[in-house]
Scaffold this active site. Structure first.
Site, PDB file in Angstrom:
ATOM      1  N   ARG A   1      -3.035   2.728 -16.598  1.00 40.62           N
ATOM      2  CA  ARG A   1      -1.989   1.799 -17.028  1.00 40.62           C
ATOM      3  C   ARG A   1      -1.821   0.610 -16.088  1.00 40.62           C
ATOM      4  O   ARG A   1      -1.590  -0.503 -16.545  1.00 40.62           O
ATOM      5  CB  ARG A   1      -0.680   2.514 -17.304  1.00 40.62           C
ATOM      6  CG  ARG A   1       0.152   2.933 -16.140  1.00 40.62           C
ATOM      7  CD  ARG A   1       0.981   4.112 -16.496  1.00 40.62           C
ATOM      8  NE  ARG A   1       0.103   5.246 -16.732  1.00 40.62           N
ATOM      9  CZ  ARG A   1       0.279   6.164 -17.670  1.00 40.62           C
ATOM     10  NH1 ARG A   1       1.289   6.090 -18.477  1.00 40.62           N
ATOM     11  NH2 ARG A   1      -0.558   7.158 -17.787  1.00 40.62           N
ATOM     12  N   THR A   2      -1.959   0.841 -14.793  1.00 40.26           N
ATOM     13  CA  THR A   2      -1.737  -0.279 -13.874  1.00 40.26           C
ATOM     14  C   THR A   2      -2.808  -1.354 -14.072  1.00 40.26           C
ATOM     15  O   THR A   2      -2.501  -2.545 -14.152  1.00 40.26           O
ATOM     16  CB  THR A   2      -1.708   0.213 -12.410  1.00 40.26           C
ATOM     17  OG1 THR A   2      -0.722   1.243 -12.299  1.00 40.26           O
ATOM     18  CG2 THR A   2      -1.359  -0.907 -11.457  1.00 40.26           C
TER      19      THR A   2
ATOM     20  N   LYS B   1     -16.270   3.148   4.640  1.00 42.59           N
ATOM     21  CA  LYS B   1     -15.992   2.406   5.867  1.00 42.59           C
ATOM     22  C   LYS B   1     -15.090   1.207   5.584  1.00 42.59           C
ATOM     23  O   LYS B   1     -15.236   0.530   4.584  1.00 42.59           O
ATOM     24  CB  LYS B   1     -17.305   1.896   6.455  1.00 42.59           C
ATOM     25  CG  LYS B   1     -18.273   3.008   6.807  1.00 42.59           C
ATOM     26  CD  LYS B   1     -19.410   2.445   7.636  1.00 42.59           C
ATOM     27  CE  LYS B   1     -20.358   3.530   8.070  1.00 42.59           C
ATOM     28  NZ  LYS B   1     -21.330   3.873   7.031  1.00 42.59           N
TER      29      LYS B   1
ATOM     30  N   ARG C   1      -6.166  -2.118  -5.620  1.00 41.47           N
ATOM     31  CA  ARG C   1      -5.717  -0.728  -5.445  1.00 41.47           C
ATOM     32  C   ARG C   1      -6.734  -0.035  -4.555  1.00 41.47           C
ATOM     33  O   ARG C   1      -7.941  -0.199  -4.748  1.00 41.47           O
ATOM     34  CB  ARG C   1      -5.637  -0.008  -6.787  1.00 41.47           C
ATOM     35  CG  ARG C   1      -5.429   1.496  -6.601  1.00 41.47           C
ATOM     36  CD  ARG C   1      -5.097   2.202  -7.880  1.00 41.47           C
ATOM     37  NE  ARG C   1      -3.722   1.952  -8.273  1.00 41.47           N
ATOM     38  CZ  ARG C   1      -3.062   2.670  -9.177  1.00 41.47           C
ATOM     39  NH1 ARG C   1      -3.661   3.676  -9.789  1.00 41.47           N
ATOM     40  NH2 ARG C   1      -1.817   2.393  -9.496  1.00 41.47           N
TER      41      ARG C   1
ATOM     42  N   HIS D   1       3.597   0.661  -3.680  1.00 41.67           N
ATOM     43  CA  HIS D   1       3.165   0.306  -5.036  1.00 41.67           C
ATOM     44  C   HIS D   1       4.289  -0.598  -5.564  1.00 41.67           C
ATOM     45  O   HIS D   1       5.090  -0.184  -6.402  1.00 41.67           O
ATOM     46  CB  HIS D   1       3.024   1.592  -5.853  1.00 41.67           C
ATOM     47  CG  HIS D   1       2.346   1.434  -7.180  1.00 41.67           C
ATOM     48  ND1 HIS D   1       1.997   0.215  -7.709  1.00 41.67           N
ATOM     49  CD2 HIS D   1       1.937   2.361  -8.094  1.00 41.67           C
ATOM     50  CE1 HIS D   1       1.416   0.397  -8.883  1.00 41.67           C
ATOM     51  NE2 HIS D   1       1.375   1.696  -9.135  1.00 41.67           N
TER      52      HIS D   1
HETATM   53  C1  NCD Z   1       1.190   6.037  -9.928  1.00 48.22           C
HETATM   54  C2  NCD Z   1       0.211   5.701  -8.836  1.00 48.22           C
HETATM   55  O1  NCD Z   1      -0.955   5.440  -9.098  1.00 48.22           O
HETATM   56  O2  NCD Z   1       0.644   5.669  -7.712  1.00 48.22           O
HETATM   57  N1  NCD Z   1       0.763   5.724 -11.200  1.00 48.22           N
HETATM   58  C3  NCD Z   1       0.887   4.467 -11.672  1.00 48.22           C
HETATM   59  O3  NCD Z   1       0.606   3.495 -11.019  1.00 48.22           O
HETATM   60  N2  NCD Z   1       1.391   4.341 -12.901  1.00 48.22           N
HETATM   61  C4  NCD Z   1       1.670   7.418  -9.824  1.00 48.22           C
HETATM   62  C5  NCD Z   1       0.693   8.521  -9.958  1.00 48.22           C
HETATM   63  O4  NCD Z   1      -0.532   8.341  -9.891  1.00 48.22           O
HETATM   64  O5  NCD Z   1       1.160   9.650 -10.101  1.00 48.22           O
END
Ligand code: NCD
Length: 318
Positions: A58-59, A86, A108, A136
């Site tokens: 989703r992100t 690394k 990420r 986050h």
């Molecule tokens: C979260 C994450 O990746 O930190 N999910 C997200 O971004 N919607 C929480 C999770 O992975 O449980």
């Protein structure tokens, strides 16, 4: 607009005014996203690269859609399969991408602090889409927007964050944001899943759901982050669900109009009852997803304004 930062790396350095500006602009993007014609040209001509060194559904989708709706050229790089052993690899990748003149980098990474390190090396705006257990920020902002719209305010609320707090960057960013906005935050979970040093966080901790949920306005559930656990933190998922899984019965301890949240992905029957998660009278989980796109549009819009202003000051053509 108060938000003047170059990057969005965490909630830690945001002020109440920054958060207010971001959420106000997000509201206008919620309205845009509900129209047939969802386009704006806020990011026209700019290049957005999504670098995901860790799996995401989703992100990543949310950032991609946000960039496209604002007219950016969006490129996705799924890097979880490549070698990220690394720190050097991360910086090398970043430098390579930097040479392609991106304007927004969405990153990420499984290591806490990796995104901050990367931000020091590139000359574009960096957005943290989750780094290890650290932060986050867009998740906390979308949660804040969801709460503000459901409750009509974002202060003086009782909010319970439940479950695997220790491994959760979502919990950390939320605790910071909700604390800054003067809410009362409670953490509920087994002691093995509570982070060290909790006494300094300005929160109350509980290891009993019935007690911790008493009269809360918001119940935020977290996923058991097994990928971040090195060893056994719970006796069994069944036992965990029995004690800490949210169901209608435990929810009765909360305020009558309490809302239920979860950042996803959910483990139904582990941390939350599936029927409750789908109950549109209590659960705002789908709203969180909707708010996510709007919040990411607002964050990238504001960062792009700051970037353009900075480049203009430096006399660089934009
Ligand atoms: C979260 C994450 O990746 O930190 N999910 C997200 O971004 N919607 C929480 C999770 O992975 O449980």
């Amino acid at each position: 607009m108060s938000f003047r930062a170059r990057h969005l790396l965490g909630i830690e350095h945001l002020t109440q005014e920054d958060i207010g500006s971001l959420l106000d602009l997000s509201d206008s993007y919620v309205a845009l996203n509900r129209r047939d014609m969802k386009h704006s040209d806020a990011l026209a001509g700019l290049t957005q690269i999504n670098m995901f060194f860790e799996a995401s559904t989703r992100t990543q989708a949310s950032f991609e859609l946000a960039g496209k709706r604002l007219g950016a050229d969006v490129m996705n790089m799924g890097l979880q399969a490549s070698s990220i052993k690394k720190g050097e690899t991360l910086i090398d990748t970043a430098m390579t991408l930097n040479a392609m003149h991106p304007d927004l980098l969405v990153v990420r990474h499984p290591h806490s602090g990796a995104v901050n390190l990367l931000a020091e090396k590139v000359n574009c705006a960096v957005l943290n889409a989750g780094d290890g257990r650290h932060e986050h920020p867009t998740q906390a902002l979308l949660d804040a927007l969801t709460i503000r719209r459901a409750k009509g305010r974002l202060h003086r609320l009782r909010i319970a964050i439940c479950g695997d707090i220790a491994h959760s960057r979502v919990a950390r960013s939320n605790i910071l944001l909700l604390g800054k906005m003067e809410n009362r935050v409670r953490l509920i979970g087994p002691p093995t899943l509570m982070p060290a040093g909790i006494a300094d966080w300005g929160v109350e901790a509980f290891d009993d759901m019935a007690e911790g949920l008493q009269d809360v306005d918001v119940v935020m559930m977290l996923r058991l982050q097994k990928e971040r656990m090195d060893g056994a933190f719970i006796p069994s998922e069944r036992e965990y669900y029995h004690r800490f899984g949210l169901d209608a019965d435990k929810l009765r301890n909360a305020a009558e109009d309490a809302i239920v949240m979860h950042p996803g992905p959910m483990n139904r029957g582990v941390e939350i009852d599936g029927t409750l998660a789908d109950d549109i009278n209590r659960s705002v989980i789908q709203d969180q997803v909707e708010m996510g796109v709007a919040v990411r549009m607002a964050a990238m819009d504001l960062l792009a304004r700051n970037l353009r202003a900075a480049r203009q000051d430096e006399g660089v053509m934009v």
